[in-house]
Design a protein around this motif. Structure first.
Motif, PDB file in Angstrom:
ATOM      1  N   GLY A 192       0.812  -1.206   0.000  1.00 27.68           N
ATOM      2  CA  GLY A 192       0.000   0.000   0.000  1.00 27.68           C
ATOM      3  C   GLY A 192       0.844   1.255   0.000  1.00 27.68           C
ATOM      4  N   THR A 193       0.144   2.400   0.094  1.00 31.20           N
ATOM      5  CA  THR A 193       0.777   3.715   0.119  1.00 31.20           C
ATOM      6  C   THR A 193       0.315   4.458   1.365  1.00 31.20           C
ATOM      7  N   VAL A 194       1.256   5.103   2.062  1.00 29.42           N
ATOM      8  CA  VAL A 194       0.935   5.832   3.295  1.00 29.42           C
ATOM      9  C   VAL A 194       0.137   7.084   2.953  1.00 29.42           C
ATOM     10  N   VAL A 195      -1.048   7.212   3.559  1.00 28.28           N
ATOM     11  CA  VAL A 195      -1.920   8.363   3.347  1.00 28.28           C
ATOM     12  C   VAL A 195      -1.838   9.339   4.520  1.00 28.28           C
ATOM     13  N   GLU A 196      -1.768   8.801   5.743  1.00 30.00           N
ATOM     14  CA  GLU A 196      -1.721   9.655   6.938  1.00 30.00           C
ATOM     15  C   GLU A 196      -1.020   8.890   8.055  1.00 30.00           C
ATOM     16  N   ILE A 197      -0.303   9.625   8.912  1.00 27.73           N
ATOM     17  CA  ILE A 197       0.410   9.018  10.037  1.00 27.73           C
ATOM     18  C   ILE A 197      -0.128   9.632  11.331  1.00 27.73           C
ATOM     19  N   GLY A 198      -0.671   8.779  12.214  1.00 28.05           N
ATOM     20  CA  GLY A 198      -1.174   9.240  13.506  1.00 28.05           C
ATOM     21  C   GLY A 198      -0.179   8.950  14.615  1.00 28.05           C
ATOM     22  N   ASP A 199      -0.631   9.144  15.872  1.00 27.01           N
ATOM     23  CA  ASP A 199       0.256   8.899  17.013  1.00 27.01           C
ATOM     24  C   ASP A 199       0.626   7.428  17.127  1.00 27.01           C
ATOM     25  N   LEU A 200      -0.371   6.559  17.097  1.00 26.18           N
ATOM     26  CA  LEU A 200      -0.143   5.118  17.210  1.00 26.18           C
ATOM     27  C   LEU A 200      -0.859   4.367  16.099  1.00 26.18           C
ATOM     28  N   SER A 201      -1.040   5.043  14.948  1.00 24.35           N
ATOM     29  CA  SER A 201      -1.745   4.415  13.838  1.00 24.35           C
ATOM     30  C   SER A 201      -1.207   4.953  12.525  1.00 24.35           C
ATOM     31  N   VAL A 202      -1.557   4.281  11.456  1.00 27.76           N
ATOM     32  CA  VAL A 202      -1.177   4.721  10.122  1.00 27.76           C
ATOM     33  C   VAL A 202      -2.335   4.419   9.173  1.00 27.76           C
ATOM     34  N   THR A 203      -2.652   5.363   8.296  1.00 28.42           N
ATOM     35  CA  THR A 203      -3.705   5.175   7.300  1.00 28.42           C
ATOM     36  C   THR A 203      -3.050   4.811   5.978  1.00 28.42           C
ATOM     37  N   LEU A 204      -3.500   3.693   5.387  1.00 29.51           N
ATOM     38  CA  LEU A 204      -2.887   3.163   4.174  1.00 29.51           C
ATOM     39  C   LEU A 204      -3.941   2.972   3.092  1.00 29.51           C
ATOM     40  N   ALA A 205      -3.573   3.341   1.849  1.00 26.56           N
ATOM     41  CA  ALA A 205      -4.355   2.941   0.673  1.00 26.56           C
ATOM     42  C   ALA A 205      -3.721   1.648   0.178  1.00 26.56           C
ATOM     43  N   HIS A 206      -4.330   0.528   0.513  1.00 23.93           N
ATOM     44  CA  HIS A 206      -3.666  -0.763   0.310  1.00 23.93           C
ATOM     45  C   HIS A 206      -4.365  -1.618  -0.743  1.00 23.93           C
ATOM     46  N   GLY A 207      -3.601  -2.590  -1.244  1.00 21.25           N
ATOM     47  CA  GLY A 207      -4.152  -3.579  -2.144  1.00 21.25           C
ATOM     48  C   GLY A 207      -4.869  -4.682  -1.375  1.00 21.25           C
ATOM     49  N   PRO A 208      -5.303  -5.730  -2.063  1.00 21.57           N
ATOM     50  CA  PRO A 208      -6.075  -6.773  -1.393  1.00 21.57           C
ATOM     51  C   PRO A 208      -5.225  -7.640  -0.467  1.00 21.57           C
ATOM     52  N   PHE A 209      -5.850  -8.121   0.634  1.00 20.40           N
ATOM     53  CA  PHE A 209      -5.274  -9.163   1.480  1.00 20.40           C
ATOM     54  C   PHE A 209      -5.804 -10.493   0.937  1.00 20.40           C
ATOM     55  N   ARG A 210      -4.971 -11.196   0.182  1.00 25.39           N
ATOM     56  CA  ARG A 210      -5.453 -12.424  -0.465  1.00 25.39           C
ATOM     57  C   ARG A 210      -5.776 -13.505   0.562  1.00 25.39           C
ATOM     58  N   THR A 211      -5.006 -13.572   1.639  1.00 20.13           N
ATOM     59  CA  THR A 211      -5.251 -14.614   2.640  1.00 20.13           C
ATOM     60  C   THR A 211      -6.488 -14.326   3.482  1.00 20.13           C
ATOM     61  N   LEU A 212      -6.969 -13.095   3.445  1.00 18.42           N
ATOM     62  CA  LEU A 212      -8.183 -12.741   4.175  1.00 18.42           C
ATOM     63  C   LEU A 212      -9.400 -12.638   3.267  1.00 18.42           C
ATOM     64  N   GLY A 213      -9.143 -12.633   1.940  1.00 21.62           N
ATOM     65  CA  GLY A 213     -10.240 -12.410   1.009  1.00 21.62           C
ATOM     66  C   GLY A 213     -10.776 -10.993   1.101  1.00 21.62           C
ATOM     67  N   MET A 214      -9.918 -10.058   1.482  1.00 16.25           N
ATOM     68  CA  MET A 214     -10.316  -8.670   1.715  1.00 16.25           C
ATOM     69  C   MET A 214      -9.837  -7.809   0.543  1.00 16.25           C
ATOM     70  N   PRO A 215     -10.734  -7.034  -0.096  1.00 16.47           N
ATOM     71  CA  PRO A 215     -10.321  -6.224  -1.248  1.00 16.47           C
ATOM     72  C   PRO A 215      -9.500  -5.019  -0.828  1.00 16.47           C
ATOM     73  N   GLY A 216      -8.871  -4.365  -1.809  1.00  9.02           N
ATOM     74  CA  GLY A 216      -8.106  -3.165  -1.530  1.00  9.02           C
ATOM     75  C   GLY A 216      -9.002  -1.996  -1.155  1.00  9.02           C
ATOM     76  N   MET A 217      -8.513  -1.135  -0.275  1.00  2.00           N
ATOM     77  CA  MET A 217      -9.266   0.043   0.175  1.00  2.00           C
ATOM     78  C   MET A 217      -8.319   0.951   0.944  1.00  2.00           C
ATOM     79  N   THR A 218      -8.855   2.071   1.440  1.00  2.00           N
ATOM     80  CA  THR A 218      -8.084   2.976   2.288  1.00  2.00           C
ATOM     81  C   THR A 218      -8.646   2.910   3.705  1.00  2.00           C
TER      82      THR A 218
END
Length: 343
Positions: free
Chosen positions: A274-300
């Motif tokens: 993925g690509t870093v969109v925002e950086i928080g104190d203890l978190s990070v927001t990512l525009a990511h591709g799919p998690f194939r092992t989870l069956g989860m599509p790409g999203m932000t």
């Protein structure tokens, strides 16, 4: 398409008419010295030698100059119209020569780390089936397409016979200078568990043995193996997950390339890019591709970090490969590393 020497426009230069009439009068007088001086004045007025010779041969003033194409190519722009005035030095037309042409590529951003100016490229065009054309990367444009997540790359192809025309499509292959001496395996052969990468090594008498490897760059369905394998060894490409499961049931020891870590019962990790969109104190927001092992599509989405140290050196826009584990609080980032040679 224009041929070299094709007429583009006729320019009327009124100032030339009087100078040409004076030149013709001196030519009729027969005074060679004055005629040479008048010819020099025509040159200083900007008349080409061919036009001066034509005036002398015809005996008539010719204040109109025909501008011809200096090269063969495609007329990109004609900046003059009938009756308009033009200033000295103005651009009258733009012509794209076809001795060499640009092939524009859309390269996935995951390949950005292996792109370099001067890199050789093989191109295959449907218009010329069976032929392979060779070119070089002329430029890597600075902007990425946010929709397709690709980079624009310009490749220069030689076109001595003029067969390549604007609008043709091609399938290309980027040749890496570092491919020689690098060990590649099919990407399907690499089993990524989240904590390590394995391949199933085929041995004699139909036996198979799991071996830990350190994978590198992945491209065109192949993955570089930095350590753990030697050239000539055979690995399983299809059915390796079944073999890996059987190895786990039988308690076979995986041959590692580093000091083995003590076994710890941890939830499985799930990897994505993925690509870093925002950086928080203890978190990070990512525009990511799919998690194939989870069956989860790409999203932000925003992910909590298992350790704040994962943020060190991270900035918005970085391309990353990361791994998450499932927890009561959702998906938590356990591993996060930049891709390619990013600052």
């Amino acid at each position: 398409m224009l041929a070299a020497g094709a007429p583009l426009a006729d320019l009327l230069v009124p100032e030339w008419a009087a100078a040409q009439e004076e030149f013709l009068a001196l030519a009729r007088s027969g005074d060679a010295e004055l005629l040479a001086a008048a010819r020099q004045r025509l040159r200083l007025a900007g008349m080409p030698a061919t036009l001066i010779a034509r005036v002398e041969r015809s005996g008539k003033a010719q204040p109109t100059l025909t501008i011809a194409s200096p090269i063969s190519g495609v007329l990109q722009e004609l900046a003059v119209r009938t009756g308009m005035s033009v200033a000295a030095g103005a651009t009258l037309a733009r012509i794209n020569g076809l001795d060499s042409v640009w092939l524009e590529l859309a390269v996935p951003e995951a390949e950005a780390g292996v792109l370099a100016a001067g890199q050789t490229v093989e191109a295959r065009l449907p218009a010329f089936a069976g032929e392979v054309l060779t070119g070089r990367v002329a430029a890597i444009l600075p902007e990425a397409n946010a929709d397709s997540r690709t980079l624009r790359v310009r490749v220069e192809l030689a076109n001595p016979d003029g067969r390549l025309r604007p609008g043709l499509t091609a399938q290309v292959r980027l040749n890496r200078a570092s491919e020689q001496g690098v060990l590649w395996v099919p990407s399907e052969a690499v089993i990524r568990t989240g904590r390590r990468a394995l391949v199933m090594l085929a041995e004699d008498a139909g036996r198979y043995r799991p071996v830990e490897v350190r994978p590198g760059q992945e491209s065109d369905g192949r993955t570089v193996v930095l350590s753990g394998l030697e050239e000539g060894q055979q690995v399983v490409v299809s059915g390796q997950f079944l073999l890996d499961s059987e190895a786990s049931l039988r308690g076979l020891v995986v041959e590692t390339t580093a000091t083995p870590e003590p076994a710890v019962d941890l939830p499985a990790l799930h990897e994505a890019e993925g690509t870093v969109v925002e950086i928080g104190d203890l978190s990070v927001t990512l525009a990511h591709g799919p998690f194939r092992t989870l069956g989860m599509p790409g999203m932000t989405m925003s992910f909590p970090l298992a350790d704040p140290i994962l943020q060190q050196g991270l900035k918005v826009g970085d391309r990353v490969r990361f791994a998450v584990r499932e927890s009561d609080a959702g998906l938590v980032v356990e591993r996060l590393e930049k891709q390619g040679d990013q600052p």
